[in-house]
Design a protein around this motif. Structure first.
Motif, short mmCIF file in Angstrom:
data_model
loop_
_atom_site.label_atom_id
_atom_site.label_comp_id
_atom_site.label_asym_id
_atom_site.label_seq_id
_atom_site.Cartn_x
_atom_site.Cartn_y
_atom_site.Cartn_z
N LYS A 1 0.86 -1.19 0.00
CA LYS A 1 0.00 0.00 0.00
C LYS A 1 0.89 1.23 0.00
O LYS A 1 1.95 1.25 0.63
CB LYS A 1 -0.91 0.01 1.23
CG LYS A 1 -1.88 1.19 1.29
CD LYS A 1 -2.80 1.06 2.48
CE LYS A 1 -3.75 2.26 2.58
NZ LYS A 1 -4.62 2.40 1.39
N ASN A 2 0.46 2.27 -0.72
CA ASN A 2 1.22 3.51 -0.76
C ASN A 2 1.07 4.23 0.58
O ASN A 2 -0.03 4.69 0.93
CB ASN A 2 0.71 4.40 -1.90
CG ASN A 2 1.55 5.66 -2.05
OD1 ASN A 2 2.49 5.88 -1.27
ND2 ASN A 2 1.22 6.48 -3.03
N LEU A 3 2.17 4.31 1.32
CA LEU A 3 2.13 4.91 2.65
C LEU A 3 3.14 6.05 2.77
O LEU A 3 3.73 6.27 3.81
CB LEU A 3 2.44 3.85 3.72
CG LEU A 3 1.43 2.71 3.84
CD1 LEU A 3 1.95 1.66 4.81
CD2 LEU A 3 0.08 3.24 4.31
N ASP A 4 3.34 6.79 1.68
CA ASP A 4 4.32 7.87 1.70
C ASP A 4 3.96 8.93 2.74
O ASP A 4 2.79 9.23 2.97
CB ASP A 4 4.40 8.53 0.32
CG ASP A 4 5.09 7.64 -0.70
OD1 ASP A 4 5.64 6.60 -0.27
OD2 ASP A 4 5.08 7.97 -1.89
N GLN A 5 5.00 9.45 3.38
CA GLN A 5 4.81 10.51 4.37
C GLN A 5 5.71 11.69 4.02
O GLN A 5 6.74 11.53 3.37
CB GLN A 5 5.14 10.00 5.77
CG GLN A 5 6.53 9.41 5.90
CD GLN A 5 6.74 8.73 7.25
OE1 GLN A 5 5.81 8.55 8.03
NE2 GLN A 5 7.99 8.36 7.54
N VAL A 6 5.32 12.87 4.47
CA VAL A 6 6.08 14.07 4.15
C VAL A 6 6.27 14.90 5.43
O VAL A 6 5.52 14.75 6.40
CB VAL A 6 5.38 14.94 3.08
CG1 VAL A 6 5.31 14.23 1.76
CG2 VAL A 6 3.99 15.35 3.56
N SER A 7 7.28 15.74 5.42
CA SER A 7 7.53 16.66 6.53
C SER A 7 7.20 18.08 6.09
O SER A 7 7.61 18.51 5.00
CB SER A 7 8.99 16.58 6.98
OG SER A 7 9.29 15.32 7.50
N LYS A 8 6.45 18.79 6.92
CA LYS A 8 6.10 20.17 6.64
C LYS A 8 6.58 21.04 7.80
O LYS A 8 6.55 20.63 8.95
CB LYS A 8 4.59 20.34 6.49
CG LYS A 8 3.94 19.41 5.47
CD LYS A 8 4.32 19.75 4.04
CE LYS A 8 3.55 18.84 3.07
NZ LYS A 8 3.91 19.14 1.66
N GLY A 9 7.02 22.25 7.48
CA GLY A 9 7.46 23.15 8.54
C GLY A 9 7.76 24.52 7.98
O GLY A 9 7.69 24.76 6.76
N ALA A 10 8.11 25.43 8.89
CA ALA A 10 8.40 26.80 8.46
C ALA A 10 9.26 27.50 9.50
O ALA A 10 9.19 27.19 10.69
CB ALA A 10 7.11 27.58 8.22
N LEU A 11 10.05 28.46 9.02
CA LEU A 11 10.77 29.39 9.87
C LEU A 11 10.36 30.80 9.48
O LEU A 11 10.37 31.14 8.29
CB LEU A 11 12.29 29.23 9.70
CG LEU A 11 12.99 28.12 10.48
CD1 LEU A 11 14.43 28.00 10.03
CD2 LEU A 11 12.91 28.38 11.98
N VAL A 12 9.97 31.60 10.46
CA VAL A 12 9.62 33.00 10.22
C VAL A 12 10.64 33.86 10.94
O VAL A 12 10.79 33.76 12.17
CB VAL A 12 8.20 33.32 10.71
CG1 VAL A 12 7.92 34.81 10.57
CG2 VAL A 12 7.17 32.51 9.93
N PHE A 13 11.37 34.69 10.20
CA PHE A 13 12.34 35.61 10.79
C PHE A 13 11.67 36.96 10.98
O PHE A 13 11.13 37.54 10.04
CB PHE A 13 13.56 35.74 9.88
CG PHE A 13 14.38 34.47 9.79
CD1 PHE A 13 15.39 34.22 10.71
CD2 PHE A 13 14.11 33.52 8.81
CE1 PHE A 13 16.15 33.06 10.64
CE2 PHE A 13 14.86 32.36 8.73
CZ PHE A 13 15.88 32.12 9.66
N LEU A 14 11.71 37.46 12.23
CA LEU A 14 11.00 38.70 12.57
C LEU A 14 11.96 39.67 13.26
O LEU A 14 12.38 39.44 14.40
CB LEU A 14 9.82 38.36 13.48
CG LEU A 14 8.96 39.53 13.97
CD1 LEU A 14 8.35 40.27 12.77
CD2 LEU A 14 7.85 39.03 14.90
N PRO A 15 12.33 40.77 12.59
CA PRO A 15 13.23 41.76 13.22
C PRO A 15 12.48 42.61 14.24
O PRO A 15 11.40 43.12 13.98
CB PRO A 15 13.68 42.61 12.03
CG PRO A 15 12.60 42.48 11.01
CD PRO A 15 12.01 41.11 11.19
N ILE A 16 13.10 42.72 15.45
CA ILE A 16 12.49 43.48 16.55
C ILE A 16 13.60 44.21 17.31
O ILE A 16 14.54 43.59 17.80
CB ILE A 16 11.73 42.58 17.53
CG1 ILE A 16 10.56 41.88 16.85
CG2 ILE A 16 11.26 43.38 18.74
CD1 ILE A 16 9.42 42.79 16.46
N GLY A 17 13.50 45.53 17.40
CA GLY A 17 14.40 46.30 18.24
C GLY A 17 15.88 46.08 17.97
O GLY A 17 16.67 45.99 18.91
#
Length: 553
Positions: free
Chosen positions: A63-79
């Motif tokens: 059976k096709n049981l492919d899995q994937v990884s999802k994610g993100a990085l948000v860079f936020l400049p502050i002060g």
């Protein structure tokens, strides 16, 4: 009400942002558009290719049981600084040297209610031992058995004080800060501004007094000098420099180790700095040419048995070392997880004052053998009245082996239990001290263990010697002596030991004192052949243990 969501937040060091904080060849996509990013923020997305889990092929699942990884990085400049918000398993794409290692912990210490703690992660540097302690009810730090003198607090979880509940309710702090908050995207900038204020606050000195006897070093000039000493120790293969995995890992997952940064690596079944030296040599990379930049880019890689990468840590973050520095008034410093820590000088003085009087001159011969076992046997054979109990066992049947000691003798009206260890490596000494106290506790608490010891002594000594030793044990007249084989000058006494070995020894000596047991330590001169022979043996073993040659992804 807005839904509460979990955030993992890093504070980048000054001078770092999205342009230079990511590792080379990272798999993140910077071309994805988003309509609700805070002003000035930059988004990087992980969208991995589908792949089947390992067990699909293992069992031949149809059976096709492919899995994937999802994610993100948000860079936020502050002060004038930059935050990195991590979603999913993507934070390892940040350079180890790009973020503040004490950010999450310090914010947590400054924001938590000290009476509503739930969990602690601690590091005992003497053995690079990591421990997580959780309690079912909200509690104070004292109930977590946290030793302010011998451990570094790496992570803390609990409920925040009332004045911060509008921002977040629960917090866990380590290098990163993990919080639960209902803040919307447009409010993230304000949230990070508050976190930056909390990072610079010193409320923790009131809420958790004395918790940071070991504090991070921030002064640039001091850091430069300390890094120079770290490199000098590496180039000289200083035996006090060690390599360890800088996280709590699950060994039941069948973890293997490789290296990356300058070409293919073998896969090994353990972590040892000699493996890194061998890796560099195999790639014709001169150890004397290794600099901080190389240590930052070379990696210790955790893999599965097929060589597929799971987690990676820079070599710099994985090194453990301690030293003193003249320009800082002779202060003692410890290097762990890529961060230098200064240890309170008054505490160092207390260590020396307590330990030095417990040193006694050695009454055992110099070490000339090739192993601890050979030395223990030679001492027992050469001196009447000394029993060699190395590799014996007094634990009750079915329990883990407990060695009563390496050598035992009757001297000055006491049964003397000698525990012998070659070298002053921190991890080995921690094991030595634990062995000493565990063995004597077993003999005091378990009659079966005492009976087993009697049998061992009957076989090793004459009848009179065996009876005398057992009678002294029954009367509580025992003496535990830690025998450390070294080339260092005995006149230095406790200063011969690494900082956290001294801390570990003091804790052990105090525990023995409370139990009414005499205790001491001594140094035996190491007159054996050059220790390079031991390294070659380890290298040969490493090659034998190698499963494959890989270049970790």
């Amino acid at each position: 009400m807005s839904k509460s969501r979990s955030f993992s937040i890093y504070l980048l060091k000054p001078g770092f942002d999205q342009a230079n904080a990511l590792v080379d060849d990272h798999p993140l996509d910077a071309e994805v558009q988003a309509g609700f990013l805070p002003e000035g923020a930059t988004l990087f997305v992980l969208d991995s290719d589908p792949r089947p889990p390992w067990w699909r092929g293992y069992f031949g699942v149809q059976k096709n049981l492919d899995q994937v990884s999802k994610g993100a990085l948000v860079f936020l400049p502050i002060g004038g600084r930059c935050f990195a918000l991590s979603f999913g398993h993507v934070a390892h794409n940040l350079r180890d040297t790009s973020y503040e290692y004490d950010f999450g912990l310090r914010v947590t210490l400054n924001s938590l209610d000290p009476k509503k703690l739930k969990s602690t992660d601690t590091l005992e540097p003497s053995a690079a031992k990591r421990q997580r302690t959780q309690l079912p009810i909200e509690s104070e730090l004292t109930l977590f058995d946290f030793d302010r003198d011998s451990t570094i607090l790496r992570s803390l979880t609990g409920k925040v004080r009332d004045e911060h509940k509008e921002l977040f309710r629960h917090a866990t702090g380590a290098s990163n800060l993990r919080i639960s908050t209902d803040t919307l995207a447009e409010g993230l900038a304000q949230l990070c501004e508050k976190l930056l204020e909390l990072y610079g606050a010193e409320q923790f000195k009131v809420s958790f007094p004395g918790i940071q006897n070991i504090v991070p070093v921030k002064d640039p000039a001091t850091l430069v000098a300390l890094n120079e000493q770290l490199l000098a120790a590496l180039h000289a293969k200083d035996p006090d420099l060690n390599l360890t995995v800088p996280e709590i890992i699950n060994y039941s997952d069948n973890v293997f180790v490789a290296f990356s940064g300058t070409g293919p690596s073998l896969i090994y079944d353990d972590v040892y700095i000699g493996r890194y030296y061998d890796y560099l040599a195999s790639r014709s990379f001169e150890l004397a040419d290794v600099g901080l930049n190389d240590l930052s880019h070379h990696s210790l890689v955790l893999t599965d048995e097929d060589g597929a990468s799971r987690d990676r840590y820079s070599i710099l973050k994985s090194l453990v070392f301690d030293t003193t520095l003249a320009i800082a008034g002779g202060s003692t410093f410890h290097f762990s997880e890529g961060q230098w820590y200064r240890v309170d000088n008054n505490y160092i003085t207390r260590l020396t004052t307590y330990l030095d009087p417990l040193y006694i001159a050695a009454n055992l011969p110099a070490y000339t053998q090739s192993s601890e076992g050979a030395y223990n046997l030679a001492v027992a054979q050469a001196q009447a009245g000394i029993a060699c109990l190395d590799k014996t066992n007094t634990a009750p049947e079915g329990q883990t082996q407990v060695e009563p000691c390496d050598l035992l003798a009757v001297q000055n009206g006491s049964a003397v239990f000698y525990h012998v260890k070659i070298s002053t490596l921190s991890a080995q000494l921690s094991h030595l001290f634990n062995q000493g106290i565990n063995a004597i506790e077993l003999l005091r608490l378990d009659t079966e263990a005492v009976a087993r010891l009697a049998v061992l002594l009957t076989a090793a000594l004459d009848a009179e010697g065996s009876e005398n030793a057992m009678a002294l044990l029954a009367d509580g007249k025992c003496h535990i002596q830690f025998v450390i084989v070294t080339r260092k000058d005995p006149a230095n006494r406790s200063l011969n030991l690494p900082l956290f070995s001294r801390i570990s020894m003091m804790r052990t000596m105090k525990a023995l004192h409370v139990r009414g047991i005499e205790r001491s330590y001594t140094f035996v001169s190491d007159n054996s052949a050059d220790a390079e022979g031991m390294k070659k043996k380890r290298k040969k073993k490493a090659a034998a243990n190698a499963e494959a040659v890989v270049e970790p992804a």
